[in-house]
Design a protein around this motif. Structure first.
Motif, mmCIF file in Angstrom:
data_model
loop_
_atom_site.group_PDB
_atom_site.id
_atom_site.type_symbol
_atom_site.label_atom_id
_atom_site.label_comp_id
_atom_site.label_asym_id
_atom_site.label_seq_id
_atom_site.Cartn_x
_atom_site.Cartn_y
_atom_site.Cartn_z
ATOM 1 N N ARG A 1 0.849 -1.196 0.000
ATOM 2 C CA ARG A 1 0.000 0.000 0.000
ATOM 3 C C ARG A 1 0.881 1.241 0.000
ATOM 4 N NH1 ARG A 1 -2.882 -4.673 0.418
ATOM 5 N NH2 ARG A 1 -5.133 -4.287 0.722
ATOM 6 N N LEU A 2 0.348 2.333 -0.574
ATOM 7 C CA LEU A 2 1.008 3.629 -0.467
ATOM 8 C C LEU A 2 0.381 4.390 0.702
ATOM 9 C CD1 LEU A 2 1.471 4.999 -4.105
ATOM 10 C CD2 LEU A 2 3.174 4.000 -2.585
ATOM 11 N N ASP A 3 1.215 5.007 1.477
ATOM 12 C CA ASP A 3 0.743 5.743 2.651
ATOM 13 C C ASP A 3 0.285 7.133 2.213
ATOM 14 O OD1 ASP A 3 0.153 6.578 5.158
ATOM 15 O OD2 ASP A 3 2.237 6.881 5.795
ATOM 16 N N LEU A 4 -1.003 7.236 1.866
ATOM 17 C CA LEU A 4 -1.572 8.517 1.442
ATOM 18 C C LEU A 4 -2.508 9.038 2.527
ATOM 19 C CD1 LEU A 4 -2.566 7.895 -2.299
ATOM 20 C CD2 LEU A 4 -0.562 9.093 -1.432
ATOM 21 N N ARG B 1 -7.656 7.522 -8.941
ATOM 22 C CA ARG B 1 -8.840 7.288 -8.101
ATOM 23 C C ARG B 1 -9.952 6.540 -8.839
ATOM 24 N NH1 ARG B 1 -12.625 10.960 -9.602
ATOM 25 N NH2 ARG B 1 -11.920 12.763 -10.819
ATOM 26 N N ALA C 1 0.700 -0.873 -5.470
ATOM 27 C CA ALA C 1 0.546 -0.241 -4.154
ATOM 28 C C ALA C 1 -0.514 0.859 -4.189
ATOM 29 C CB ALA C 1 1.888 0.326 -3.692
ATOM 30 N N LEU C 2 -0.483 1.692 -5.227
ATOM 31 C CA LEU C 2 -1.468 2.769 -5.330
ATOM 32 C C LEU C 2 -2.870 2.218 -5.552
ATOM 33 C CD1 LEU C 2 -2.083 5.772 -5.454
ATOM 34 C CD2 LEU C 2 -1.511 5.728 -7.901
ATOM 35 N N ASN D 1 -4.026 -0.708 -4.606
ATOM 36 C CA ASN D 1 -4.492 -1.290 -3.341
ATOM 37 C C ASN D 1 -4.997 -0.223 -2.386
ATOM 38 O OD1 ASN D 1 -4.109 -4.087 -3.744
ATOM 39 N ND2 ASN D 1 -1.910 -3.877 -3.392
ATOM 40 N N THR D 2 -4.321 0.928 -2.365
ATOM 41 C CA THR D 2 -4.754 2.020 -1.491
ATOM 42 C C THR D 2 -6.140 2.512 -1.895
ATOM 43 O OG1 THR D 2 -2.468 2.720 -1.123
ATOM 44 C CG2 THR D 2 -4.190 4.341 -0.694
ATOM 45 N N TYR D 3 -6.357 2.701 -3.187
ATOM 46 C CA TYR D 3 -7.675 3.152 -3.651
ATOM 47 C C TYR D 3 -8.732 2.062 -3.448
ATOM 48 C CZ TYR D 3 -5.928 7.466 -5.751
ATOM 49 O OH TYR D 3 -5.400 8.717 -5.945
ATOM 50 N N ASP E 1 -8.757 -0.093 -0.949
ATOM 51 C CA ASP E 1 -9.086 -0.027 0.481
ATOM 52 C C ASP E 1 -10.059 1.105 0.762
ATOM 53 O OD1 ASP E 1 -7.446 -2.174 0.962
ATOM 54 O OD2 ASP E 1 -5.745 -0.973 1.688
ATOM 55 N N ARG E 2 -9.818 2.250 0.137
ATOM 56 C CA ARG E 2 -10.722 3.389 0.345
ATOM 57 C C ARG E 2 -12.123 3.063 -0.163
ATOM 58 N NH1 ARG E 2 -7.338 8.826 -1.508
ATOM 59 N NH2 ARG E 2 -5.727 8.754 0.127
#
Length: 330
Positions: free
Chosen positions: A167-170, A232, A315-316, A318-320, A322-323
């Motif tokens: 994941r990216l820590d955003l 996004r 990673a990016l 996966n972050t989106y 999760d959101r």
């Protein structure tokens, strides 16, 4: 867990590109020999297409017919030979077998057309019975078997282990984007050759065949450069050369992504060739072997893209993803 591949003997592996192109070179040579031997006895125009009743319904000049046939054989030889230059996969021997079958049937029909026209007072008087198509298919079967034998044993595919799902820590409302362009020079070259074959066919009088080859080559060239974007909205694949038309090959929203990882993708072992490929339980846009993005979708299927810096894209994404699940209460 990885399994060790069982490659074909080294001697067979080194000779595979030559084996793959050999039948088309043989068909090309046979075409030239037959043409030279009967050229002075060919009508102009000669019959090149026949209806179900065996009567001629298509004509072209002898020189145009020869040029078009040689162009087609050359393009097919390159098309079947290029994959053999890569690391062999389970489908490579069958690809070579298909090349042998295609070259045998096509070479037979080309030579038969020339011989059938030889000595005819006019192209309209030439006949080609439809049972000759059965003969061509009959030649294709043993030729394909010979190609499969010469290609050697098929290697077992190597199962590649997928990496972790980073994941990216955003910060909460922060947005980020990632984009790379992927392309395939061999497919570009093949598309250009097909376009060239189309132009040659048109100049030789085969307008319909030429236009079809031109359209096929143009489409091939247009889709061999693709922009891969993660933002996004999820993963987006769009042809670079058609960006002005806002055309997309595919878009996968973040809420459809269960997990994104990166690993090396072997195009021929896993998909059997370049391009947009669909296989049981997986599909992908694969223009080369190498670093790739692997998406496990919520429906259970996997989607893959061969692209550089795939770990960052995973990673990016996966972050989106999760959101998206957080917004849905998942």
């Amino acid at each position: 867990m990885k399994s060790s591949p069982h490659p074909a003997p080294r001697s067979t592996g080194r000779l595979r590109p030559l084996i793959a192109t050999a039948p088309f070179l043989a068909a090309l040579a046979a075409t030239v020999v037959v043409y030279v031997s009967v050229s002075v006895r060919l009508p102009d125009p000669l019959a090149t297409h026949f209806g179900a009743d065996g009567r001629a319904d298509g004509f072209t000049s002898p020189q145009g017919f020869l040029t078009g046939c040689l162009a087609v054989l050359l393009v097919l030889g390159i098309g079947f030979g290029l994959p053999a230059l890569r690391e062999p996969s389970a489908g490579t021997p069958w690809l070579i077998a298909g090349g042998f079958a295609t070259a045998a049937a096509l070479g037979y029909l080309i030579c038969l057309t020339l011989l059938g026209n030889a000595g005819a007072p006019d192209g309209a008087a030439v006949r080609l019975p439809m049972w000759q198509m059965a003969v061509a298919l009959g030649l294709a079967v043993p030729a394909g078997a010979l190609g499969r034998l010469l290609a050697g044993p098929a290697p077992r595919p190597t199962e590649q282990a997928e990496g972790e799902a980073p994941r990216l820590d955003l910060p909460g409302a922060t947005a980020a984007g990632w984009s790379r362009t992927i392309s395939s020079p061999p497919l570009v070259a093949l598309g250009v050759l097909v376009c060239g074959g189309g132009l040659v066919s048109i100049l030789g009088g085969e307008v319909l065949t030429g236009v079809m080859l031109l359209l096929t080559g143009a489409v091939a060239v247009a889709v061999t450069s693709v922009r891969v974007t993660v933002d996004r909205r999820g993963l987006t694949l769009a042809p670079t050369l058609l960006s002005a038309f806002r055309i997309r090959f595919r878009r996968i929203a973040p809420d459809r992504v269960a997990e994104a990882t990166s690993r090396r993708i072997d195009v021929f072992a896993e998909f059997g060739g370049w391009g947009y490929r669909v296989r049981p339980e997986r599909s992908g846009l694969v223009l080369r072997s190498g670093d790739g993005l692997v998406l496990r979708l919520t429906g259970g299927r996997r989607f893959m893209v061969t692209v550089d810096d795939a770990a960052t894209a995973a990673a990016l994404l996966n972050t989106y993803a999760d959101r998206a699940r957080t917004r849905q209460g998942g």
